[in-house]
Motif scaffolding. Sequence first.
Motif, PDB file in Angstrom:
ATOM      1  N   LEU A 105       0.853  -1.179   0.000  1.00  0.00           N
ATOM      2  CA  LEU A 105       0.000   0.000   0.000  1.00  0.00           C
ATOM      3  C   LEU A 105       0.893   1.233   0.000  1.00  0.00           C
ATOM      4  CD1 LEU A 105      -2.877   1.190   0.244  1.00  0.00           C
ATOM      5  CD2 LEU A 105      -2.576   1.146   2.722  1.00  0.00           C
ATOM      6  N   GLY A 106       0.672   2.106  -0.962  1.00  0.00           N
ATOM      7  CA  GLY A 106       1.473   3.320  -1.039  1.00  0.00           C
ATOM      8  C   GLY A 106       2.769   3.142  -1.797  1.00  0.00           C
ATOM      9  N   ASP A 107       2.982   1.955  -2.368  1.00  0.00           N
ATOM     10  CA  ASP A 107       4.178   1.699  -3.171  1.00  0.00           C
ATOM     11  C   ASP A 107       3.718   1.023  -4.461  1.00  0.00           C
ATOM     12  OD1 ASP A 107       6.712   1.397  -4.120  1.00  0.00           O
ATOM     13  OD2 ASP A 107       7.200  -0.330  -2.851  1.00  0.00           O
ATOM     14  N   PRO A 108       3.183   1.807  -5.414  1.00  0.00           N
ATOM     15  CA  PRO A 108       2.576   1.234  -6.610  1.00  0.00           C
ATOM     16  C   PRO A 108       3.512   0.289  -7.349  1.00  0.00           C
ATOM     17  CG  PRO A 108       2.133   3.579  -6.488  1.00  0.00           C
ATOM     18  CD  PRO A 108       3.150   3.263  -5.418  1.00  0.00           C
ATOM     19  N   GLU A 109       2.954  -0.836  -7.773  1.00  0.00           N
ATOM     20  CA  GLU A 109       3.704  -1.839  -8.513  1.00  0.00           C
ATOM     21  C   GLU A 109       3.244  -1.835  -9.965  1.00  0.00           C
ATOM     22  OE1 GLU A 109       4.348  -6.697  -8.623  1.00  0.00           O
ATOM     23  OE2 GLU A 109       3.107  -5.758  -7.090  1.00  0.00           O
ATOM     24  N   ASN A 110       4.196  -1.739 -10.882  1.00  0.00           N
ATOM     25  CA  ASN A 110       3.888  -1.753 -12.315  1.00  0.00           C
ATOM     26  C   ASN A 110       2.872  -0.678 -12.691  1.00  0.00           C
ATOM     27  OD1 ASN A 110       5.550  -4.046 -12.670  1.00  0.00           O
ATOM     28  ND2 ASN A 110       3.868  -5.390 -12.072  1.00  0.00           N
ATOM     29  N   GLY A 111       2.985   0.492 -12.055  1.00  0.00           N
ATOM     30  CA  GLY A 111       2.098   1.591 -12.393  1.00  0.00           C
ATOM     31  C   GLY A 111       0.767   1.559 -11.691  1.00  0.00           C
ATOM     32  N   ASP A 112       0.519   0.573 -10.805  1.00  0.00           N
ATOM     33  CA  ASP A 112      -0.753   0.492 -10.102  1.00  0.00           C
ATOM     34  C   ASP A 112      -0.840   1.578  -9.025  1.00  0.00           C
ATOM     35  OD1 ASP A 112      -1.288  -1.663 -11.617  1.00  0.00           O
ATOM     36  OD2 ASP A 112      -1.226  -3.146 -10.018  1.00  0.00           O
ATOM     37  N   CYS A 113      -2.051   2.068  -8.811  1.00  0.00           N
ATOM     38  CA  CYS A 113      -2.335   2.974  -7.705  1.00  0.00           C
ATOM     39  C   CYS A 113      -3.326   2.265  -6.794  1.00  0.00           C
ATOM     40  CB  CYS A 113      -2.925   4.282  -8.229  1.00  0.00           C
ATOM     41  SG  CYS A 113      -3.393   5.450  -6.935  1.00  0.00           S
ATOM     42  N   VAL A 114      -2.957   2.039  -5.533  1.00  0.00           N
ATOM     43  CA  VAL A 114      -3.763   1.257  -4.601  1.00  0.00           C
ATOM     44  C   VAL A 114      -4.241   2.159  -3.470  1.00  0.00           C
ATOM     45  CG1 VAL A 114      -3.836  -0.763  -3.101  1.00  0.00           C
ATOM     46  CG2 VAL A 114      -2.379  -0.783  -5.142  1.00  0.00           C
ATOM     47  N   GLU A 115      -5.551   2.123  -3.157  1.00  0.00           N
ATOM     48  CA  GLU A 115      -6.080   2.908  -2.045  1.00  0.00           C
ATOM     49  C   GLU A 115      -7.139   2.101  -1.303  1.00  0.00           C
ATOM     50  OE1 GLU A 115      -8.388   6.325  -3.131  1.00  0.00           O
ATOM     51  OE2 GLU A 115      -9.092   5.395  -4.990  1.00  0.00           O
ATOM     52  N   ILE A 116      -7.257   2.360  -0.009  1.00  0.00           N
ATOM     53  CA  ILE A 116      -8.317   1.762   0.801  1.00  0.00           C
ATOM     54  C   ILE A 116      -9.535   2.677   0.709  1.00  0.00           C
ATOM     55  CG2 ILE A 116      -9.037   1.183   3.147  1.00  0.00           C
ATOM     56  CD1 ILE A 116      -6.094   0.526   3.752  1.00  0.00           C
ATOM     57  N   ILE A 117     -10.693   2.103   0.341  1.00  0.00           N
ATOM     58  CA  ILE A 117     -11.893   2.924   0.215  1.00  0.00           C
ATOM     59  C   ILE A 117     -12.917   2.640   1.304  1.00  0.00           C
ATOM     60  CG2 ILE A 117     -11.584   3.210  -2.261  1.00  0.00           C
ATOM     61  CD1 ILE A 117     -13.886   1.181  -2.653  1.00  0.00           C
ATOM     62  N   ALA A 118     -12.834   1.484   1.971  1.00  0.00           N
ATOM     63  CA  ALA A 118     -13.807   1.156   3.016  1.00  0.00           C
ATOM     64  C   ALA A 118     -13.208   0.134   3.971  1.00  0.00           C
ATOM     65  CB  ALA A 118     -15.102   0.616   2.408  1.00  0.00           C
ATOM     66  N   ARG A 119     -13.755   0.100   5.187  1.00  0.00           N
ATOM     67  CA  ARG A 119     -13.315  -0.847   6.211  1.00  0.00           C
ATOM     68  C   ARG A 119     -14.460  -1.795   6.525  1.00  0.00           C
ATOM     69  NH1 ARG A 119     -13.653  -0.560  11.788  1.00  0.00           N
ATOM     70  NH2 ARG A 119     -14.364   1.614  11.698  1.00  0.00           N
ATOM     71  N   VAL A 120     -14.185  -3.100   6.467  1.00  0.00           N
ATOM     72  CA  VAL A 120     -15.223  -4.110   6.647  1.00  0.00           C
ATOM     73  C   VAL A 120     -15.560  -4.249   8.130  1.00  0.00           C
ATOM     74  CG1 VAL A 120     -15.786  -6.567   6.388  1.00  0.00           C
ATOM     75  CG2 VAL A 120     -14.604  -5.345   4.545  1.00  0.00           C
ATOM     76  N   ILE A 121     -16.879  -4.258   8.439  1.00  0.00           N
ATOM     77  CA  ILE A 121     -17.323  -4.368   9.830  1.00  0.00           C
ATOM     78  C   ILE A 121     -18.222  -5.576  10.045  1.00  0.00           C
ATOM     79  CG2 ILE A 121     -17.105  -1.903  10.314  1.00  0.00           C
ATOM     80  CD1 ILE A 121     -20.144  -1.657   9.900  1.00  0.00           C
ATOM     81  N   GLY A 122     -18.523  -6.326   8.989  1.00  0.00           N
ATOM     82  CA  GLY A 122     -19.384  -7.499   9.148  1.00  0.00           C
ATOM     83  C   GLY A 122     -19.619  -8.171   7.824  1.00  0.00           C
ATOM     84  N   SER A 123     -20.473  -9.194   7.840  1.00  0.00           N
ATOM     85  CA  SER A 123     -20.788  -9.920   6.603  1.00  0.00           C
ATOM     86  C   SER A 123     -22.226 -10.417   6.678  1.00  0.00           C
ATOM     87  CB  SER A 123     -19.832 -11.096   6.396  1.00  0.00           C
ATOM     88  OG  SER A 123     -19.943 -12.039   7.453  1.00  0.00           O
ATOM     89  N   TYR A 124     -22.747 -10.804   5.520  1.00  0.00           N
ATOM     90  CA  TYR A 124     -24.118 -11.294   5.423  1.00  0.00           C
ATOM     91  C   TYR A 124     -24.162 -12.414   4.400  1.00  0.00           C
ATOM     92  CZ  TYR A 124     -29.047 -11.523   4.088  1.00  0.00           C
ATOM     93  OH  TYR A 124     -30.306 -11.963   3.800  1.00  0.00           O
ATOM     94  N   ARG A 125     -24.871 -13.479   4.729  1.00  0.00           N
ATOM     95  CA  ARG A 125     -25.059 -14.594   3.801  1.00  0.00           C
ATOM     96  C   ARG A 125     -26.540 -14.891   3.663  1.00  0.00           C
ATOM     97  NH1 ARG A 125     -21.570 -19.803   4.882  1.00  0.00           N
ATOM     98  NH2 ARG A 125     -20.005 -18.269   4.199  1.00  0.00           N
ATOM     99  N   ASP A 126     -27.017 -14.913   2.432  1.00  0.00           N
ATOM    100  CA  ASP A 126     -28.419 -15.216   2.166  1.00  0.00           C
ATOM    101  C   ASP A 126     -28.594 -16.728   2.168  1.00  0.00           C
ATOM    102  OD1 ASP A 126     -31.022 -15.390   1.382  1.00  0.00           O
ATOM    103  OD2 ASP A 126     -30.804 -14.204  -0.451  1.00  0.00           O
ATOM    104  N   LEU A 127     -29.391 -17.241   3.079  1.00  0.00           N
ATOM    105  CA  LEU A 127     -29.592 -18.701   3.212  1.00  0.00           C
ATOM    106  C   LEU A 127     -30.832 -19.206   2.509  1.00  0.00           C
ATOM    107  CD1 LEU A 127     -28.601 -19.175   6.953  1.00  0.00           C
ATOM    108  CD2 LEU A 127     -27.171 -19.477   4.922  1.00  0.00           C
ATOM    109  N   THR A 128     -31.521 -18.314   1.794  1.00  0.00           N
ATOM    110  CA  THR A 128     -32.732 -18.738   1.092  1.00  0.00           C
ATOM    111  C   THR A 128     -32.402 -19.470  -0.193  1.00  0.00           C
ATOM    112  OG1 THR A 128     -32.902 -16.626  -0.046  1.00  0.00           O
ATOM    113  CG2 THR A 128     -34.057 -16.857   2.055  1.00  0.00           C
TER     114      THR A 128
END
Length: 222
Positions: free
Chosen positions: A199-222
Amino acid sequence: MDKFAQRLKEAREKAGYRSAREAAETLQWTYSTYASHENGGRMPKPDLIKKYARAFSVGAGWLITGEPKSAQPIEPREKIGVVSVSGEVQAGHWVEEDSFSFQDTSYVPMSPNPQYSPESQTAFLVRGQSMNKKVQDGDYVIAVWIDQTRDAIDNDIVVIRRRHGQLVETSLKRLRIIDGHPKLFPESTDPKHQKPLDLGDPENGDCVEIIARVIGSYRDLT
């Protein structure tokens, strides 16, 4: 402003977005592209019109012609008890920056986490196996936009956006701070998805950024 642009702005405002920038950032659109469509600078292609219509809960025909019989604008859905879906996360899936993915089912039927404002929370549909030790293909992760929460810290699962030229990849990674340097790790049983990113050291011209932080998950069981 032409009539299409006026209807697009009206649809965006009725959907609850106070500005073009807020809509673009929340829905992961390129702001300059969306703004040029809303201010009448240029007409979007038909596939983008359909996606704008879906995102704002109006008919594509109404956006184009204003004909009430095509579809009337739909009033914003009450968001108590649901979390809106912003798109997909999938490592190795690159798309044109001007395009975006928005799900047919645009809400996850679960209440927002009370620790955060409902407006700051969103969901992403997981595709692929890059984080299958934590979430499976078809699950949803619930996340908080990084500009509306604390900074990501060591061991957080985060949503990242990686750009390479005009291509964009959105995926999940585990943030680890190693010797003071942030690295992003997949957690996968698939050998194709086991290489970390800097993160913050682009590889092969890539630009990497964090856009969101995960706080949980959901699974549809239907």
